[in-house]
Design a protein around this motif. Structure first.
Motif, PDB file in Angstrom:
ATOM      1  N   GLN A   1       0.835  -1.191   0.000  1.00 26.82           N
ATOM      2  CA  GLN A   1       0.000   0.000   0.000  1.00 26.82           C
ATOM      3  C   GLN A   1       0.876   1.249   0.000  1.00 26.82           C
TER       4      GLN A   1
ATOM      5  N   THR B   1      -3.419   6.012  -0.059  1.00 26.51           N
ATOM      6  CA  THR B   1      -4.733   5.507   0.341  1.00 26.51           C
ATOM      7  C   THR B   1      -5.523   5.091  -0.903  1.00 26.51           C
ATOM      8  N   PRO B   2      -6.502   4.214  -0.752  1.00 34.62           N
ATOM      9  CA  PRO B   2      -7.324   3.842  -1.904  1.00 34.62           C
ATOM     10  C   PRO B   2      -8.027   5.041  -2.542  1.00 34.62           C
ATOM     11  N   PHE B   3      -8.447   6.013  -1.734  1.00 38.07           N
ATOM     12  CA  PHE B   3      -9.089   7.196  -2.309  1.00 38.07           C
ATOM     13  C   PHE B   3      -8.130   7.961  -3.210  1.00 38.07           C
TER      14      PHE B   3
ATOM     15  N   TRP C   1      -5.758   6.698  -4.951  1.00 40.51           N
ATOM     16  CA  TRP C   1      -5.639   5.946  -6.197  1.00 40.51           C
ATOM     17  C   TRP C   1      -6.891   6.041  -7.056  1.00 40.51           C
ATOM     18  N   GLN C   2      -8.042   6.239  -6.424  1.00 39.33           N
ATOM     19  CA  GLN C   2      -9.250   6.462  -7.206  1.00 39.33           C
ATOM     20  C   GLN C   2      -9.142   7.768  -7.989  1.00 39.33           C
TER      21      GLN C   2
ATOM     22  N   PHE D   1      -7.384   0.130 -11.150  1.00 40.74           N
ATOM     23  CA  PHE D   1      -8.742   0.012 -10.622  1.00 40.74           C
ATOM     24  C   PHE D   1      -8.795  -0.965  -9.466  1.00 40.74           C
ATOM     25  N   GLN D   2      -8.140  -2.114  -9.627  1.00 37.09           N
ATOM     26  CA  GLN D   2      -8.117  -3.100  -8.556  1.00 37.09           C
ATOM     27  C   GLN D   2      -7.376  -2.558  -7.330  1.00 37.09           C
ATOM     28  N   TYR D   3      -6.352  -1.783  -7.563  1.00 38.25           N
ATOM     29  CA  TYR D   3      -5.568  -1.213  -6.475  1.00 38.25           C
ATOM     30  C   TYR D   3      -6.358  -0.118  -5.746  1.00 38.25           C
ATOM     31  N   ALA D   4      -7.190   0.604  -6.491  1.00 40.92           N
ATOM     32  CA  ALA D   4      -7.958   1.710  -5.910  1.00 40.92           C
ATOM     33  C   ALA D   4      -9.203   1.219  -5.172  1.00 40.92           C
ATOM     34  N   PHE D   5      -9.800   0.157  -5.657  1.00 39.88           N
ATOM     35  CA  PHE D   5     -11.038  -0.304  -5.044  1.00 39.88           C
ATOM     36  C   PHE D   5     -10.809  -1.637  -4.387  1.00 39.88           C
TER      37      PHE D   5
END
Length: 118
Positions: free
Chosen positions: A53, A56-58, A60-61, A114-118
């Protein structure tokens, strides 16, 4: 086994970008901005492949949306203004074909982000 394919894919992208860089493809500031987006996307690909990581995922979104938007705008609109080539007959069909080729080539990168972000 699938991890090896992701590493090979990342190496393919890196090799093509380095070759473009060596042959003087990043002379314009706009192409340097494209290089920055590319490097940021590679960081996400690296995080996805290694399961590490980075942000944060956000984040990456947001980055995913920015990278996809930049790639589409750059490929179809911006790049044409910064290349020395004159438009030829049948350019629209070649642009569509090369756009589809770009989608096939960068599709796995977008999937990984996409997979990394969500």
């Amino acid at each position: 086994m699938i991890q090896i394919f992701w590493y090979v894919y990342a190496a393919l992208l890196a090799t093509s970008t380095i070759a473009f860089f060596i042959h003087g493809g990043y002379k314009s500031p706009v192409f340097l901005i494209d290089l920055a987006f590319t490097v940021i996307a590679w960081i996400g690909l690296f995080g996805f492949v290694t399961h590490f990581q980075i942000f944060t995922p956000f984040a990456w979104q947001v980055i995913l949306g920015a990278v996809v938007l930049w790639d589409l705008l750059f490929f179809f609109f911006i790049k044409a203004h910064f290349t020395e080539q004159e438009p030829e007959a049948g350019t629209l069909s070649m642009t569509v074909f090369s756009g589809l080729f770009m989608l096939v080539l960068l599709g796995p990168l977008y999937y990984a982000l996409f997979q990394y972000a969500f």
